[in-house]
Design a protein around this motif. Structure first.
Motif, PDB file in Angstrom:
ATOM      1  N   ILE A 131       0.824  -1.214   0.000  1.00 41.93           N
ATOM      2  CA  ILE A 131       0.000   0.000   0.000  1.00 41.93           C
ATOM      3  C   ILE A 131       0.861   1.268   0.000  1.00 41.93           C
ATOM      4  O   ILE A 131       0.326   2.369  -0.066  1.00 41.93           O
ATOM      5  CB  ILE A 131      -0.968   0.057   1.204  1.00 41.93           C
ATOM      6  N   SER A 134       0.294   3.838  -2.676  1.00 42.35           N
ATOM      7  CA  SER A 134      -0.943   4.619  -2.578  1.00 42.35           C
ATOM      8  C   SER A 134      -0.726   5.893  -1.765  1.00 42.35           C
ATOM      9  O   SER A 134      -1.289   6.944  -2.084  1.00 42.35           O
ATOM     10  CB  SER A 134      -2.066   3.782  -1.955  1.00 42.35           C
ATOM     11  N   ARG A 261       1.646   5.665  -9.547  1.00 43.02           N
ATOM     12  CA  ARG A 261       1.540   5.173  -8.178  1.00 43.02           C
ATOM     13  C   ARG A 261       0.161   4.605  -7.865  1.00 43.02           C
ATOM     14  O   ARG A 261       0.025   3.727  -7.017  1.00 43.02           O
ATOM     15  CB  ARG A 261       1.887   6.303  -7.205  1.00 43.02           C
ATOM     16  N   THR A 262      -0.849   5.116  -8.548  1.00 44.14           N
ATOM     17  CA  THR A 262      -2.200   4.596  -8.335  1.00 44.14           C
ATOM     18  C   THR A 262      -2.294   3.131  -8.733  1.00 44.14           C
ATOM     19  O   THR A 262      -2.957   2.324  -8.067  1.00 44.14           O
ATOM     20  CB  THR A 262      -3.228   5.422  -9.123  1.00 44.14           C
ATOM     21  N   ASP A 265       0.795  -0.318  -6.859  1.00 49.53           N
ATOM     22  CA  ASP A 265       0.618  -1.376  -5.863  1.00 49.53           C
ATOM     23  C   ASP A 265       0.083  -2.652  -6.502  1.00 49.53           C
ATOM     24  O   ASP A 265       0.467  -3.762  -6.114  1.00 49.53           O
ATOM     25  CB  ASP A 265      -0.329  -0.911  -4.749  1.00 49.53           C
TER      26      ASP A 265
END
Length: 408
Positions: A131, A134, A261-262, A265
């Motif tokens: 995570i 995020s 980055r969205t 993960d």
């Protein structure tokens, strides 16, 4: 997954967002700050270098500080100082006032970055899945807002303090309220697992093992600082854009880091951190090559777009890898690793400026390109073993979570 963990993740995400706004507002208005205080091109690198030097010192101090107080408390009070220091940069009148404000900004940012990522690494272990990207995606979202506000300020020729004051007024109280729900560390299943996992468990941080990650962090931030500190000047002075258009590259960069980055993960969960890091390094190097050879402003924009997509995965994954490598001493590992964030900034900004003056700014862009490619040599350091989670790359999700941080 309890409400404590969800609130902790949301409140920490807001801190990343607020820091993204503040930092973008500072770096995208460097030309305006330079004009306001009469800072010469020769003196500008010294001002830019002072911030990461002080931030690195603060990060080292934070490692010792969190042995006595929880990271959440450090973050709670560092963030308001960052916002007030930003306002001071915009409202000052003399070179001395600028120096004091930048010093306060640097010291507070060092403590803030270290404590934010300490909490992020801890929450990731509690979640039992990737995570960290995020949190850094939300930072990118804040950077987009900050760069957009900077564009508005440049377009309407607003005084710096007029651009900065509403941000401080809105974000400062919101950050203080949200800080009530920070989660300092995991307990239960995740905590028990952490006690026996990783090379550095129960033995502290072995710097020799951390060194490859430190180098990657430095290379990534040399690249990032090149964009944040020189993109506006590069577009305006080298590619012939207007002052208004010169604020756009950092915004473009932050948009693409947000996108990368969205979904990052999910990429880590599917392919593993090593593949994601290698791919990011190659794309970032291609971006620098495009920027260096761009015939005009819009081609330069394409290069900054690629840079955002490539560099965006390196820093979050480096923090996450340190947490996996030293689960019994993750706070110390994160604090030491965070110092190399500022080493990268300290090297990157003056290096590009010096090479630009002595040679050419186009040629200077090739140096971070080469350094980012060196990341490929150290990509195996991001392997999730021996802390490999379930499903190929993740550990089974933690059933219990940590204590929230309440009170002052």
């Amino acid at each position: 997954m309890t409400d404590v963990l969800r609130r902790g993740r949301a409140s920490l995400a807001f801190s990343f967002f607020a820091q993204g706004v503040a930092f973008a507002l500072l770096v995208t208005r460097i030309p305006a700050i330079q004009d306001r205080y009469g800072v010469s091109d020769a003196l500008l690198p010294a001002f830019l270098a002072a911030v990461p030097i002080l931030a690195g010192a603060a990060s080292v101090s934070t490692e010792q500080l969190v042995k006595r107080i929880p990271p959440s408390r450090v973050l709670r009070w560092a963030q308001p100082v960052v916002l007030l220091a930003l306002l001071g940069v915009g409202a000052g009148e003399s070179m001395v006032e600028l120096g004091v404000s930048l010093a306060a900004f640097g010291l507070a940012v060092g403590a803030l970055d270290a404590s934010m990522n300490m909490l992020g690494v801890s929450l990731q272990r509690s979640y039992g899945r990737s995570i960290m990207l995020s949190f850094h995606a939300v930072y990118s979202l804040g950077g987009i807002l900050g760069a957009s506000l900077a564009w508005v300020g440049a377009h309407w020729h607003l005084a710096l303090w007029v651009s900065y004051l509403p941000v401080a007024v809105v974000l400062l109280p919101a950050a203080l309220v949200g800080s009530r729900w920070y989660v300092d560390r995991e307990v239960g299943v995740g905590d028990e697992a952490a006690k026996g996992e990783g090379t550095g468990a129960n033995t502290g941080v072995v710097f020799k093992l951390l060194l490859p990650l430190c180098l990657v962090m430095s290379f990534a931030y040399i690249g990032d600082s090149t964009v944040s500190n020189w993109s506006a000047k590069y577009l305006q002075d080298v590619l012939g854009s207007s002052e208004q258009l010169a604020t756009v590259p950092y915004n473009v960069y932050m948009v693409t880091t947000l996108l990368g980055r969205t979904i990052g993960d999910f990429g880590v969960r599917r392919f593993g951190a090593v593949v994601v890091v290698r791919g990011g390094a190659v794309v970032a190097a291609l971006g620098f090559a495009v920027v260096a050879s761009a015939p005009g402003a819009w081609a330069g924009m394409l290069g900054f777009t690629l840079l955002g997509l490539g560099l965006c995965v390196l820093v979050p994954q480096t923090f996450a890898a340190a947490g996996r490598l030293f689960p019994g001493a993750s706070d110390a590992a994160v604090a030491r690793l965070n110092v190399f964030n500022y080493v990268g900034f300290l090297i990157g900004s003056p290096l590009v400026g010096a090479l630009g003056d002595a040679w050419s700014y186009r040629g200077a862009m090739l140096v971070p390109m080469v350094l980012v490619l060196v990341t490929l040599v150290y990509a195996r350091s991001f392997d999730t073993q021996p802390d490999r989670y379930g499903g190929g790359h993740e550990r089974p999700r933690t059933a219990d979570v940590g204590r929230g941080s309440n009170g002052l």
